[in-house]
Design an enzyme around this catalytic site. Structure first.
Site, PDB file in Angstrom:
ATOM      1  N   GLY A 267     -10.835  66.172 -14.368  1.00 30.97           N
ATOM      2  CA  GLY A 267     -10.188  65.994 -13.304  1.00 30.97           C
ATOM      3  C   GLY A 267      -9.389  64.913 -13.068  1.00 30.97           C
ATOM      4  N   HIS A 303     -13.429  58.107  -6.721  1.00 27.86           N
ATOM      5  CA  HIS A 303     -14.646  58.066  -8.270  1.00 27.86           C
ATOM      6  C   HIS A 303     -13.740  57.146  -9.005  1.00 27.86           C
ATOM      7  CE1 HIS A 303     -17.031  59.164 -11.477  1.00 27.86           C
ATOM      8  NE2 HIS A 303     -15.832  59.215 -12.439  1.00 27.86           N
ATOM      9  N   GLU A 304     -12.330  57.552  -8.822  1.00 26.77           N
ATOM     10  CA  GLU A 304     -11.282  56.981  -9.880  1.00 26.77           C
ATOM     11  C   GLU A 304     -11.181  55.470  -9.410  1.00 26.77           C
ATOM     12  OE1 GLU A 304     -10.954  58.252 -12.355  1.00 26.77           O
ATOM     13  OE2 GLU A 304     -11.683  60.777 -11.849  1.00 26.77           O
ATOM     14  N   GLU A 326     -20.052  55.822 -16.253  1.00 27.00           N
ATOM     15  CA  GLU A 326     -19.661  57.229 -15.169  1.00 27.00           C
ATOM     16  C   GLU A 326     -21.040  58.230 -14.705  1.00 27.00           C
ATOM     17  OE1 GLU A 326     -16.875  58.481 -14.885  1.00 27.00           O
ATOM     18  OE2 GLU A 326     -16.196  58.622 -16.878  1.00 27.00           O
TER      19      GLU A 326
END
Ligand code: 0A1
Ligand code: ZN
Length: 865
Positions: A267, A303-304, A326
């Protein structure tokens, strides 16, 4: 039968227990790139420092690299050796300077790991072990170095040169080249290194941090795509603020760049200060992106960004600790997304996803703990277990500690380990130290694979006015793991008075024993139980609540998740009950859906989730032997009953939520979702006008959510409008690869019986390519979750997938391996299908030159453990 451990050509197994600290450390490194698509020169210069008392040589990992030059302390060396791709150099002293030169061909790098070309750009992907495809280096997450990067390239082909950290210099050279130098002050492991070169344009903005520092933000895309970056930019700024407010984490560099690339195995990637994204998680406008795409962008950008702390500032000691970064980061992005819209709907979506992917993984041959014990190829462990179950484990911790102690634990973790490469145990220890709560038993969530089951039975004694709840937990055997211990399971419960609907008891019960008995005195009437409210633990709950109790909860539970869950259970019981005793009684479901549809207190987004039938796959998960055809028939029949008996309600909802000018807001999303679900039920009712309605919506829509939903409805049908709509859609969007992916997926997911022919035709369509992972997933990945069509009794679906895996493996093994798990589900099917799936897996394993990636997945899938 071949087995991952015993096959003659088996690649080595890496084990967690064999971890040893690095022999040599690399405090700093200077990389010099002379970039071009077919011939890139990489010069690396770094200091190595012996770590500990040993006399082992320096071993620099490499993958498909050949040294052009090797020097130590300024002198050319010829006495080096190569071992399994690595460069081995004997060194006498404790500190040396090492220089190497290699040459790369990014255009020929189809694996998309290391330095590769994508639509005219040059970009990198280094997690987990891609840096060793760029230069010889100790490519492991516990070697942290300061990076200084110089890039040189042709100015017209590559006008923009980006890397991690801060830009410290630029300049022009003769012959049309230019250069840029970047310096990243934060020591980082090689997997966080990145560079990008290309003809890019930035959507620029800025963010002022909580301490008043200004950060320059840039989202870099092709000029044509610039108008599609506004949503991602808004998501980035919202994430930066949220991490300050909720976790006290401030961004630490003066620049934060994101680049979108078309060819990407996953992703997105959290490289320090230079995130690289699959373009599907950046680009959006109403005409080309669905609400799901908008939500995905919000979640992945967050998220990143959140990885800057949970991953970059504090990283993993080794890859067995992957969930350290994660699981925690997924938990953080889930909470962020919940805060941006409807938390209840978001929770339902997260649980649906967990059940669809992680529960299946946990119940099959690829089951592994959140912290795995061994692997052949680490890329195979970027799994739903490490990510999504990992996030649930952090949520369990959050529930056990409560928000304040959890925050204190997270503060302590970041403070204690800033700049370090650490373990899941270090994380738990920080939580334990900050909270004073003993987490010994909680640690089993990291080591025991398999989804825990909790059986419950509620009895009631009217004479003694007491209800008694008996709970029994068990964790199933998984490959290599038997006889598990009881776990810490936080279970939210409530008891309702069935007549008044009042909630009489609500509590959080922490299960620690195999069996637990809880007494509830003072209850004159038999209560109705709501259990695992909010999905407080990632478990499977088993109990036999009556249809009446489930219908009651679907109408009265004050926990939205509990309400959704009761409806799902009622639908499942009806479907599975019908499948096992062939007695069809849809009345309870029809009635419960009617009540939900007419409850004015509920919002459209929630109603839409609640009235949706469980997927065919989820129905299959409840059966001893999955019967894809019978499931499809029964589910269709229930859909038809709901569609026709409640036709007036679907029509009313369809017009009440009539399309407004597009807006991305929770309300507007909810309206679109309910309208499109209503359209689906009208199609299921076989109403004469459904195709006309769908086609009109398809043509008039001002957004992709409505257009694609209408297309999907038509694609499943025999209506004359089907072919026309697919054609119009293709021609309208033929220049937009992300939308053409949707065109492939819609056809691969079609429930029509000729879908296997359709996917064969799409496989040879000029727009299909094995070189773009999104396109491969759009066709093969989507088809493999189309339960009935993939599992056709003649095995043609299995053959289709296996052929693609075999053809893709030499091109892109990571993406090929990710397609394999559906074939490993053979144990769940009848003998005939089992034999067909096994035959395909054996055909895959027999292929010579198979990658480690596919070998590991295929052999484990065949194993009869
Ligand atoms: N760390 C990334 C996931 C990721 C992993 C491997 C990759 O290599 C192809 C790319 C991305 C994340 O969690 O977003
Ligand atoms: Zn991540």
């Amino acid at each position: 039968m071949l087995d991952a451990q015993t096959s003659p050509a088996a690649p080595p197994v890496i084990r967690r227990e064999d971890y040893r600290p690095p022999d040599w450390l690399v405090p700093s490194v200077a990389l010099d790139f002379k970039l071009s698509a077919e011939r890139t020169r990489v010069h690396a210069r770094f200091q190595v420092v012996r770590n500990g008392d040993h006399d082992r040589p320096l071993r620099l990992d490499g993958d498909e690299l050949e040294p052009v030059a090797v020097r130590t302390d300024g002198k050319a060396r010829v006495d080096w050796t190569m071992d399994d791709g690595a460069l081995v150099i004997a060194l006498e002293g404790d500190s040396h300077w090492v220089e190497t030169e290699v040459e790369l061909n990014p255009a020929a790098n189809t694996k998309l790991m290391g330095l590769y070309a994508s639509s005219g750009l040059l970009c990198t992907q280094c997690e987990a072990e891609g840096f060793r495809r760029i230069t010889f280096f100790p490519d492991r997450p516990d070697v942290l170095s300061r990076y200084h990067v110089r890039m040189e390239a042709d100015r017209s082909a590559y006008p923009v040169l980006l890397s991690n950290g801060d830009l410290v210099g630029t300049g022009e050279l003769d012959s049309g080249s230019h250069w840029a130098e970047w310096h990243d002050p934060f020591p980082k492991p090689a997997y966080l290194f990145a560079l990008v070169a290309g003809d890019l344009h930035a959507n620029r903005d800025s963010f002022v941090t909580m301490s008043g520092r200004k950060v320059d933000l840039g989202i870099w895309v092709t000029e044509r795509d610039l108008p599609k970056t506004a949503h991602a930019m808004a998501a980035l700024k919202a994430s930066m603020r949220w991490d300050e407010e909720v976790y006290g984490r401030e961004y630490d560099l003066g620049i934060f760049n994101i680049v979108a690339v078309d060819d990407f195995n996953f992703g997105a990637m959290e490289n320090k200060g230079l995130n690289i994204f699959n373009s599907r998680y950046i680009l959006a406008d109403p005409d080309t992106a669905t609400d799901l795409d908008y939500d995905g962008i919000l979640g992945v950008v967050a998220h990143e960004y959140f990885h800057n702390w949970s991953g970059d500032r504090v990283t993993c000691r080794d890859w067995f600790q992957l969930s350290l970064k994660e699981g925690f980061t997924v938990f953080r992005d889930q909470c962020f997304s919940a805060d941006q819209g409807s938390a209840a709907v978001r929770r339902i979506e997260d649980v649906r996803m967990l059940r669809a992917s992680q529960f299946q993984e946990d119940a099959g041959p690829l089951a592994h703990p959140v912290r795995p014990e061994s692997y052949i190829e680490i890329s195979n462990f970027y799994t739903a277990t490490v990510y999504n179950k990992g996030a649930e484990v952090i949520r369990v911790l959050h529930t056990l500690l409560g928000p304040e102690k959890f925050r204190a634990g997270s503060d302590l973790y970041f403070e204690r380990h800033d700049g370090q490469a650490v373990t899941c145990e270090d994380f738990v220890l920080a939580m334990e130290d900050a909270s004073g709560i003993d987490l010994s038993q909680f640690r089993l969530w990291y080591s025991q694979a398999g989804t825990p089951h909790v059986k419950f039975a509620l009895s009631h004694d009217p004479a003694g006015c007491e209800a008694v709840l008996r709970l029994e937990q068990s964790v199933p055997d998984t490959p290599g793991q038997m006889n598990k211990l009881p776990m810490t399971i936080p279970l939210r419960l409530a008891l309702f008075d069935p007549e008044t609907g009042d909630c009489e008891v609500e509590r959080l019960e922490i299960l620690t024993e195999q069996t637990t008995e809880i007494r509830f005195p003072g209850l004159a009437k038999r209560p109705v139980i709501s259990i695992n409210r909010g999905f407080s633990a990632p478990i499977i709950v088993e109990g036999d609540r009556s249809a009446t109790d489930l219908a009651f909860l679907s109408a009265n539970d004050d926990d939205p998740f509990g309400r959704y869950e009761a409806m799902q259970q009622l639908m499942l019981d009806t479907l599975v009950g019908t499948l096992s005793n062939h007695k069809v009684d849809h009345a309870a479901v029809v009635d419960a859906v009617r009540k939900t549809m007419t409850n004015n207190a509920l919002d459209a987004a929630f109603i839409a989730e609640a009235v949706l039938l469980p997927s065919e796959a989820f129905v299959g998960d409840q059966m001893l032997v999955v019967d894809p055809d019978a499931i499809k028939t029964e589910r269709d029949s229930l859909r038809h009953a709901l569609g026709s008996e409640l036709e007036a309600l679907w029509r009313a909802a369809y017009s009440a939520h009539a399309a407004e000018p597009f807006e991305y807001s929770p309300q507007a999303k909810g309206s679109r979702r309910l309208r499109n679900i209503s359209l689906g039920y009208l199609a299921a009712s076989a109403a004469a006008d459904f195709a006309g309605l769908a086609f009109r919506q398809f043509e008039a829509a001002d957004n992709m959510t409505d257009r694609l939903a209408a297309l999907g409805t038509l694609a499943n049908s025999d209506a004359d409008e089907r072919v026309a709509a697919l054609d119009i859609f293709y021609h309208r969007y033929r220049d937009n690869p992300l939308v053409i992916d949707k065109w492939f997926t819609t056809q691969a997911l079609s429930t029509r019986m000729d879908t296997i022919q359709a996917v064969h035709e799409l496989r040879i369509h000029p727009d299909f390519t094995l070189h773009n992972p999104n396109r491969v997933r759009a066709l093969a990945g989507a088809f493999s979750v189309n339960q009935q069509q993939f599992n056709l009794g003649d095995g043609s679906g299995y053959r289709f997938l296996a052929d693609i895996i075999l053809e893709l493996d030499p091109i892109n093994p990571q993406t090929a391996a990710k397609l394999l798990p559906p074939l490993g589900r053979w144990r769940r099917f009848d003998g005939k299908r089992q034999a067909l799936m096994i035959a395909e897996l054996e055909r895959i394993v027999r292929q010579s030159g198979l990658s480690k990636d596919v070998f590991e997945q295929a052999t484990k899938s065949l194993s009869r453990d």
